[in-house]
Design a protein around this motif. Structure first.
Motif, PDB file in Angstrom:
ATOM      1  N   ALA A   7       0.834  -1.204   0.000  1.00  0.00           N
ATOM      2  CA  ALA A   7       0.000   0.000   0.000  1.00  0.00           C
ATOM      3  C   ALA A   7       0.873   1.260   0.000  1.00  0.00           C
ATOM      4  CB  ALA A   7      -0.912  -0.005   1.226  1.00  0.00           C
ATOM      5  N   THR A   8       1.990   1.205   0.755  1.00  0.00           N
ATOM      6  CA  THR A   8       2.904   2.357   0.804  1.00  0.00           C
ATOM      7  C   THR A   8       3.485   2.646  -0.572  1.00  0.00           C
ATOM      8  OG1 THR A   8       3.477   1.652   3.024  1.00  0.00           O
ATOM      9  CG2 THR A   8       4.880   3.287   1.999  1.00  0.00           C
ATOM     10  N   VAL A   9       3.908   1.570  -1.250  1.00  0.00           N
ATOM     11  CA  VAL A   9       4.483   1.743  -2.591  1.00  0.00           C
ATOM     12  C   VAL A   9       3.444   2.344  -3.530  1.00  0.00           C
ATOM     13  CG1 VAL A   9       5.417   0.521  -4.576  1.00  0.00           C
ATOM     14  CG2 VAL A   9       6.166  -0.086  -2.272  1.00  0.00           C
ATOM     15  N   VAL A  10       2.200   1.832  -3.416  1.00  0.00           N
ATOM     16  CA  VAL A  10       1.126   2.363  -4.264  1.00  0.00           C
ATOM     17  C   VAL A  10       0.934   3.859  -3.988  1.00  0.00           C
ATOM     18  CG1 VAL A  10      -1.371   2.302  -4.654  1.00  0.00           C
ATOM     19  CG2 VAL A  10      -0.065   0.171  -4.556  1.00  0.00           C
ATOM     20  N   LEU A  11       0.972   4.235  -2.696  1.00  0.00           N
ATOM     21  CA  LEU A  11       0.813   5.654  -2.345  1.00  0.00           C
ATOM     22  C   LEU A  11       1.923   6.501  -2.966  1.00  0.00           C
ATOM     23  CD1 LEU A  11      -0.236   6.040   1.395  1.00  0.00           C
ATOM     24  CD2 LEU A  11      -1.317   7.020  -0.630  1.00  0.00           C
ATOM     25  N   ALA A  12       3.169   6.000  -2.889  1.00  0.00           N
ATOM     26  CA  ALA A  12       4.301   6.741  -3.453  1.00  0.00           C
ATOM     27  C   ALA A  12       4.107   6.942  -4.954  1.00  0.00           C
ATOM     28  CB  ALA A  12       5.608   6.002  -3.179  1.00  0.00           C
ATOM     29  N   VAL A  13       3.686   5.880  -5.657  1.00  0.00           N
ATOM     30  CA  VAL A  13       3.469   5.984  -7.104  1.00  0.00           C
ATOM     31  C   VAL A  13       2.341   6.970  -7.388  1.00  0.00           C
ATOM     32  CG1 VAL A  13       2.736   4.718  -9.145  1.00  0.00           C
ATOM     33  CG2 VAL A  13       4.381   3.697  -7.559  1.00  0.00           C
ATOM     34  N   ALA A  14       1.272   6.897  -6.574  1.00  0.00           N
ATOM     35  CA  ALA A  14       0.154   7.818  -6.765  1.00  0.00           C
ATOM     36  C   ALA A  14       0.622   9.257  -6.583  1.00  0.00           C
ATOM     37  CB  ALA A  14      -0.960   7.485  -5.776  1.00  0.00           C
TER      38      ALA A  14
END
Lengths: 269, 421
Positions: free
Chosen positions: B160-167
């Motif tokens: 989820a953290t990685v997804v947030l960073a990409v977002a």
């Protein structure tokens, strides 16, 4: 006409002003230097400089290197502090008061030998920086005026490039536009073509001729005698920190009075 | 004779020749570079087996011999130390906030770089190899963590953290350049927010932080505060006011003349008694942060002073002649150029600070290295000599952080200097 004569008189102001008037300015006085002295350590760079420049007058300062030409015009906008005498620019006397200095600097534009553009800003940002930061001109207005100036010096298409992408001649024309953006009353030029390749000198001189024709008050330190002959109202010849001779171009080139001037002319012409 | 045109009215430069082709087969390369002289052949014959042996032993240890269960069991300890386990959602929330603002910052900077390059007439092509190389340290770290994680929850949260960073990155790319200044505000708010979410609202006091979390806090806190303080002291050293100049010089020379460990002990033992009566004594961790910040600021000040000296006089004179007041000259003309010139030295100092945070274990803080030392004393691992595993693991984390900073500084340097000078 001869500066030495002027200096022997007890009150120099009237004769100096008459000088300026005869030579071509409107007669109003723009810059007045009285007995200006400047030392660098023990070395006296300027001694007893008396000079009045009238409004709309173009004065060319020439002389051998080390004669104090650059020091003189750098004193006019207080890049150097003079150690004696008075300098009055447009009615404001240069003193240690920082507000006076800022006020004078706003009215006096300067163009340097090494251009001194800000390398981290685009051309247009270089031109609009001072009006926006010092005169608080809104961005849109400053940019419009900046583009007009860049058109005047014939490089509007470079507006969004950075200084390092331009040739020397183009950079110097940007430097002229940058100084003009503050709408100065006086422009100082410190050997503006000395760092340029020969094929770029003309484009800068053209911009300066155009500026002189528009009625700008100018003091130009230069070795370009063609420019001096064509544009100058008066030529000031300096040597060893002193003004040796002042005269109209015709007088200066055809009938110099002092031996030092004759020697200088014989070496450069 | 037909090529000779007499009536050509316009000058055309001759067409450029092609440069000589430089491709060589691998065999030729080896012969020219490894076996070109007899002594070079000798070095090659000795060094290749030696390097091969060391690499073989290292790989064999990591993949076969090492008993990584000490890291697996203690992964939470290494990440947060003795942080209360019931409050673990707080560090995760902080990580999520940081991921978002870092992604946002990277996105905005990427777009700004593209625009700047377009202005300068340079094609900025980023190949996927370059992107992969840039992300490699972070990916390596994530891969290592994933290998050692035993339960599913951290994996989901990490994803989820990685997804947030990409977002955040994708949002950043959509922000127009003239709104860019808000990005700095967002990053600062994110940093503060991540601190607040852990400590405030019935949170956990700083003194109970530990592990990687503490190390990262000390490093980011130290860097973020040492930078502005260092710049101010550098300006102070060049001030025209003798009192300010004297204070700056004394400060710099005093701090640079003392070992960091001595300063840390002073912060621990002496600082509380030097504060005025009634003044609340900052917590132990805050005192360490203050010492790290004061220490680094002195070095940053000297680096910045070097940068200020690299700016030619003409830049000051041009700004003065335009009527810019001194502080605007500094802020708009001198500092932007001076700071760009000292990026390599500055980042070197920050890397140094990042690793120096491991010294706090001597004043009793349980940072990443301290945890790594302690877990070998646990009853289940005591006396089994599992030092190599834990030390290798924390060294890897330090290396990832340092290498990442080093690479990003190189990028920053080339991007900021595009087409200049």
């Amino acid at each position: 006409m001869n500066e030495d004569d002027a200096m022997t008189e007890p009150d120099t102001s009237t004769s100096l002003t008459q000088d300026a008037r005869r030579a071509g300015g409107t007669g109003e006085e723009m810059i007045r230097c009285e007995r200006v002295q400047k030392w660098f350590g023990d070395f006296q760079a300027l001694r007893d400089i008396d000079l009045v420049v009238g409004r709309q007058e173009v004065v060319v300062v020439c002389g051998p290197s080390g004669s104090g030409k650059s020091t003189l015009i750098r004193c006019v906008n207080r890049l150097e502090k003079h150690d004696g005498g008075r300098i009055v620019v447009d009615g404001i006397e240069l003193s240690d008061d920082i507000r006076n200095i800022q006020e004078v600097r706003r009215e006096v534009g300067m163009v340097f030998q090494q251009f001194n553009l800000f390398p981290h800003l685009t051309i247009l940002e270089n031109v609009t920086l001072a009006p926006r930061q010092v005169r608080r001109v809104p961005k849109a207005e400053a940019e419009q005026h900046g583009m007009e100036l860049l058109e005047r010096v014939k490089i509007p298409e470079q507006a969004h490039k950075y200084p390092a992408q331009l040739s020397g001649g183009q950079q110097q024309r940007v430097a002229i536009a940058r100084a003009l953006a503050m709408k100065p009353k006086v422009m100082l030029f410190d050997e503006p073509t000395s760092a340029l390749d020969p094929e770029m000198i003309k484009e800068v001189l053209d911009a300066m001729v155009q500026l002189a024709e528009s009625g700008m008050t100018m003091i130009v330190v230069t070795h370009e005698m063609g420019f001096a002959r064509a544009v100058a109202d008066r030529i000031v010849f300096m040597a060893d920190g002193q003004i040796v001779e002042v005269g109209t171009p015709t007088h200066f080139f055809t009938n110099p009075q002092e031996e030092r001037t004759k020697l200088f002319l014989s070496q450069i012409l | 004779m037909s090529e000779i045109k007499v009536h050509s009215s316009e000058y055309r430069p001759p067409p450029p020749d092609r440069p000589p082709s430089g491709t060589r087969s691998p065999g030729v390369w080896v012969r020219q570079n490894l076996f070109n002289t007899w002594y070079n052949s000798l070095f090659t014959l000795i060094l290749v087996p030696a390097i091969g042996y060391v690499v073989y032993r290292a790989i064999r240890f990591v993949l076969v011999t090492a008993r990584w269960e000490i890291v697996e069991v203690n992964l939470t300890n290494l990440m947060v130390g003795t942080f209360p386990r019931s409050e673990l959602w707080r560090p995760w929330a902080a990580v999520a906030i940081l991921a978002l603002v870092i992604g946002l910052g990277l996105g905005v900077t990427a777009r700004a770089n593209v625009e700047a390059a377009r202005i300068r007439g340079i094609e900025l092509t980023t190949s996927w190899q370059q992107n992969a190389r840039r992300a490699a340290p972070a990916l390596l770290l994530v891969a290592a963590l994933v290998t050692f994680v035993r339960t599913a929850t951290p994996l989901i949260l990490l994803a989820a953290t990685v997804v947030l960073a990409v977002a955040g990155y994708l949002v950043g790319r959509r922000i127009p350049p003239h709104r860019r200044r808000w990005m700095h505000l967002a990053v600062i708010t994110g940093l503060l927010g991540s601190y607040v979410v852990v400590t405030q609202f019935d949170g956990v006091s700083l003194d109970r932080w530990g592990g990687l979390m503490l190390t990262v806090f000390l490093a980011i806190g130290g860097i973020a505060m040492a930078f502005p303080v260092g710049v101010l002291i550098a300006l102070g050293r060049r001030s025209t006011l003798p009192a300010i100049r004297l204070v700056s010089v004394v400060y710099i020379e005093l701090i640079r003349g003392m070992p960091l460990i001595a300063l840390l002990f002073m912060g621990w033992l002496i600082l509380p008694f030097m504060l005025p009566v009634g003044f609340p004594t900052p917590g132990r961790t805050w005192r360490v942060v203050i010492i790290l910040l004061l220490f680094t600021a002195a070095y940053v000040a000297e680096i910045v002073r070097g940068g200020l000296q690299s700016i030619p006089r003409g830049q000051y004179e041009a700004a003065q002649a335009l009527g810019l007041p001194p502080w605007k000259t500094m802020r708009l003309i001198i500092l932007p150029q001076a700071l760009r010139n000292v990026i390599p030295a500055m980042v070197g100092q920050f890397i140094s600070l990042f690793k120096d945070t491991s010294l706090v274990l001597i004043v009793g803080l349980t940072d990443l290295l301290a945890v790594a030392r302690r877990v070998t004393q646990q009853p289940e691992f005591l006396g089994q000599g599992l030092h190599a595993e834990t030390l290798l693991f924390v060294s890897f984390i330090y290396w990832v952080g340092s290498y990442w900073m080093s690479r990003e500084s190189q990028r920053l340097e080339t991007r900021l200097g595009l087409g200049e000078r």
